[in-house]
Design an enzyme around this catalytic site. Sequence first.
Site: not given
Length: 323
Positions: A163, A187, A259, A262, A285, A294
Site C-alpha cells: 500500500r 494494517k 491503489h 497494488r 490481508h 481476485y
Amino acid sequence: MIKETTVRNDVINKIINIIDIEKGLSKNSKNAYASDIILMNDWFRKQNINFLNAKEIDFKNLFSFFKSQNLKQNSINRKLSSMRQFYQTLQEEEYIQKNPLNNINSLKKEKKLPKALSEDLITLVLETARENFTKLKTESLEKINKSLRTLVVLEILYSTGMRISELLSLPLSDFVNLKDKLQIKGKGDVYRMVAFNKKSFYYIGLWLKHRSLSKAKANNKYMFPEKNGIGHVSRQTIYKDILNLSKTIGLENKDISPHKIRHSFATHLLNRGADLRSLQKLLGHADISTTEIYTYVEPERLRGLVRDAHPLDKINFKNEESY
C-alpha cells in the site's frame, strides 16, 4: 406552549452530542451522523410518525424508500448503523423502552471487483518513467530527484504490492542494507514480508545515492522525505506525480493510481499461477475472503485458462482423424 418539533429537535441534538462525546467523533463523522438522523426524522415527519414512537415496520418502509432512490448498499448500511446507535442511546437515556432496529439486518456488502491495469500498460508506464529519468540527467538535481522518486515508487509498488501508505512510512534505515526482502508493518500492526525484484532493487540503490546528495534530506528519517520538512512525502504528491506521468503517454483516463497498481500486482500474480494463500500474505490481508475477490474471472479468461493450462492441450493426437 413549546412546539413538538422543537422538542424532537432538542432530543436529537442531545442524543447526537452524547454519542459524539462517547465515541469521540471527528467533525466530518459527526456531520455525516447528524445528516443520517435528520434525514430519518424528516421522512418520519412527512409520514406523520414521531421518531420516538417509530416501529420496526416503519423502518422497513424507510429503507424500502432508500432502495427506491437507488442509494448504494454501503450508504444504506451506514444510515442503518447511525440509526441503530441513535436508538440504542435513546433506550439507554430512557426515552424509549426498546430499540426498533434490533431485528433489522444490514444489507450484504457489495463486492467490488478490483480494477487492474494490463501487464502491457504497466510495462509502458514503467518504461516511460525510466526514459524520463534518463532524459533528465542534465537537468537540476531537484528535477532529477523528482523523476527518480516517481520511478522508484512505481517499481516498488509493482514489485511488492505494498500500500502507498505502507511504503511512504518506511524509514531510510530499512533500505540501507536491503537484501531482496523486507519486513513491514501493515494494517492492524500486522507484520509481513515483501520481496523486491531486480529492477526495483537496482533503482532503490540509485535513489539512495541521489538522496544522499541533498543536504535538506540528510537528517530526515524517511526513505521518501518531504521536500522541506521532517515528515515523508504525501500520498497526494505521489498520486499527482503518477498522474502527470500518465498524461505524457495519453493515459490520463486510466486512473493509474498507487491503489490500482497494488490491484494489478495481485491480479497479475494470480493470473500467472500464484496460490491464494501466498497472495494473502504478500498483500497483508487479515482474512482470506478479502483476497478471494481476485479469483473472479470473466468468460474470456476462463477460455484462455483452459486453452493455455489444460494438460490435454499439450498432447499431440497423431491419429485423431482416423476416429
